[in-house]
Scaffold this active site. Sequence first.
Site, PDB file in Angstrom:
ATOM      1  N   LYS A 198      29.311  11.810 -27.965  1.00 11.51           N
ATOM      2  CA  LYS A 198      27.895  11.251 -27.620  1.00 11.51           C
ATOM      3  C   LYS A 198      26.894  12.449 -27.978  1.00 11.51           C
ATOM      4  O   LYS A 198      26.903  13.245 -27.399  1.00 11.51           O
ATOM      5  CB  LYS A 198      27.685  10.679 -26.381  1.00 11.51           C
ATOM      6  CG  LYS A 198      28.592   9.281 -26.023  1.00 11.51           C
ATOM      7  CD  LYS A 198      28.133   8.791 -24.445  1.00 11.51           C
ATOM      8  CE  LYS A 198      28.888   7.656 -24.231  1.00 11.51           C
ATOM      9  NZ  LYS A 198      28.757   7.093 -22.922  1.00 11.51           N
ATOM     10  N   ASP A 201      29.240  -4.367 -18.148  1.00 10.78           N
ATOM     11  CA  ASP A 201      29.708  -4.736 -19.571  1.00 10.78           C
ATOM     12  C   ASP A 201      31.335  -4.570 -19.635  1.00 10.78           C
ATOM     13  O   ASP A 201      31.742  -3.998 -20.540  1.00 10.78           O
ATOM     14  CB  ASP A 201      29.114  -3.775 -20.424  1.00 10.78           C
ATOM     15  CG  ASP A 201      28.964  -4.283 -21.921  1.00 10.78           C
ATOM     16  OD1 ASP A 201      29.531  -5.581 -22.065  1.00 10.78           O
ATOM     17  OD2 ASP A 201      28.831  -3.573 -23.003  1.00 10.78           O
TER      18      ASP A 201
END
Length: 904
Positions: free
Chosen positions: A650, A755
């Site tokens: 990331k 999620d």
Amino acid sequence: MVPIILCSLLLASVGTAELEGHFDLAKCRYALGMQDRTIPDKDLSASSSWSDSTAAKYSRLDTSDGDGAWCPAGPVYPNDAEFLEVDLRRLHFLTLVGTQGRHAGGHGKEFARAYRLHYSRDRRRWLTWRDRWGNEVISGNVNTNEVVLKDLGPPIIARYIRFYPRADRVMSVCLRVELYGCLWRDGLQSYTAPMGQVMPLQPEPVYLNDSTYDGLSISKLQFGGLGQLADGVVGLDDFTRTKELRVWPGYDYIGWKNDSFSMGYVEMEFEFDCLRTFTYMKVHCNNMHTRGVSIFRQVDCRFKQNLETAWDPELVTHLLAVDVKDPSARSVTVPLEGRLGHFLQCHFYFSNEWMLFSEIAFLSEVVEDPSLTGTSRWPPVVPPQPSGRGAAAPSVQEDLGSTLHGEPRPTSNLTRQDLEVQGNPKTSQPVAKDDNSNTSILIGCLVAIILLLLVVIFLILWRQYWKKILGKAQRRISDDDLTVHLSVPGDTIVINNTMGSQRHSSRYERIQSGETEYQEPNRARMKLPDLPHGTENSACSSDYMEPDSSGALAPVPNNVPHYAEADIINLQGVTGGNTYAVPAVAVDALAAKDVALAEFPRGRLRFKEKLGEGQFGEVHLCEVESPQDLLNLEFPFNVRKGRPLLVAVKILRSDATKNARNDFLKEVKIMSRLKDPNIVRLLGVCVRDDPLCMITEYMENGDLNQFLSAHELEAKTGGSASDAPTISYPTLIHVAAQIASGMKFLASLNFVHRDLATRNCLVGEGFTIKIADFGMSRNLYSGDYYRIQGRAVLPIRWMAWECILMGKFTTASDVWAFGVTLWEVLMLCQEQPYSQLTDEQVIENAGQFFRDQGEQVYLSRPPACPLALYEVMLRCWARDAKDRPLFQHLHRFLNEDALNMVLG
């Protein structure tokens, strides 16, 4: 005499209703003239342009003159120095902005993904707009033709507006814009006031500061700007509650404590755009005397005409009788007797321990006759109330409003000119009173008395009706509300202009859980398997909240007994994906510890593939050669010698905002503590230099959705009719049990994933499953997310009904999502959940769950799924959160009972 008094009251009430109802934020959203050319070309300018055909005058929304938009000459990255400027000629109250890219009949391809706004009231001092949480970057367009409308919270009061388009790399951008709002009739350019203070209430302090003030501060004094006293938002009766979600208690008010002011009053000064005559001032005050808060008992005001002159020694004084019975907030009208001034200074005297204001508005008229500038008085205008200087009673409007309505009304910005237009078509003449006929006056007053009595009776009955409705502990949302209201974390609206049509963009609003509680469900219509019951973690009753980036919230004490009472920090992640919603108390605990993560050598990362991207960062799939050589890195599994290690990296872009950078570092701290066999683990970081990176493990078989969709279910006889690889049913149960295990670990920390889906699970050797969090950033799964008004994306097909309708994310809503994920696993990801329903029908189905009338649609039973296992799914989709099983029970069931059922 009585009829005359009642007539006066009626006229005053009508005037007040018109006045107070005039300035409505919901109605102050008119297009100010870019598209229809009310704003002329000469009032548009820019720092540069590509060519004459892309000059500032071509920046009008939904027009295609020239080459279709304003386009700066050079790239906006990395300096963000190019701007488009609009001169509105007068001060305006701006509530909305719209942007669009360059379409040019399909030939354009330039648009701004983000932008900043600067504004000015005098063109000498430019200010940067920031939202209520300190963010100044506004998300823009995603294509060339759609119009994106952005609500401005807080609104802007300005004459000049500049748009600064942004980009994350060297690229061409073009822009078309529109501004929405209304004329700022108050003429107020700035106010000076002492800084608001903190009220030490329990369980948390109340911050009564002017958080949106755009002026300067020195020695606990704010000057030269405007803020919450001029934002059009009137505070509630209970000042600890706010109209805006995700802000701290007391946000709508500015407050001061009596013992901090030795003179017994708060001094405020007001500067206006020009010389004016003042009819009155309206101050919206809180009067919650049970908390030591009351309206002011007296106010003294004086005037001056310019900076060079002294303050007029003659004061306008207004006394009030403080109401100690009615704790409701109210607007207090202070008559200013037609006094003349450019500057106004007022002293508000305390009548209790605290004094709280939420809004101050003025009724005034611009002085156009220069011969009057040498006088200190203006021919008096008929005031809205009969009270004169030194009157000892509250204003007629105040008493009447309190009697009839029982609650504060919106403050007004209506000028004297507007009142004259309403009363007489000759706007240049004052309203005159016709005294030619006493009979007509008497008849008119009698009619007025009858109308007044009818209005009073109607309002009393109306209030009683609503008290009865609102007094119920649990009330239902109407069917119509459920079809148009959707709780979303964003305020962006998109209008599609393709072929001249508009995409459906229904009005939406947030439903506060404190005001709208859902009812208990009816008894289950089907018998479900007996799972062990326990008291669900108190997270099930917690409302999801956005973080307060301004830092105004005090830290939550470490002894908070229930997760439901703690704030929740929402980290959006570098890709804009939904990462874990984390209790603030947990973040505080993490912040107190050092993150013992070694600096990962960037040179050892070899790029393979871009997995996804977001507003502030990207996710890359990389390889690490010979990871065994990195002795200072603790890998969570053994890597075969000579075999590279797959990792997900990331990356936070170097131009990311300060808030995004802080979120990134918080995410590092949180991820470093998530050490579980079924949770993706953080391996290392690169934080010494930009761009910041975090390296997490990545499984060689990719995500579970793609993995299962490439397989077929193994037949009982073994093998498969095709060449596709097969997977057995016990293996699917083993996969589901690992997901439940990982979620059990997160639930034990009171972390809410929000999620959970197969796209967010990774597959390793031996069908090892690890839960991840960056599925949202991948274009591959964009169809799994419903785009709300162009910006907010929600995985509605996996979300519990209370998440969709109420924005309520809890461990129990994660259980709902787990039921959908289990259904995906048993379907081998061959079908999207509720594939027979459109996105709008999925939202309507959430309304059916709320109404609980047996009309809700459930996911069908997967082929070859044992009935008991399907009934477990149905338990996960129980209407009431407390009826859903815990993850620890789901894990035990899948690890033992379900596997035995399949094997048996």
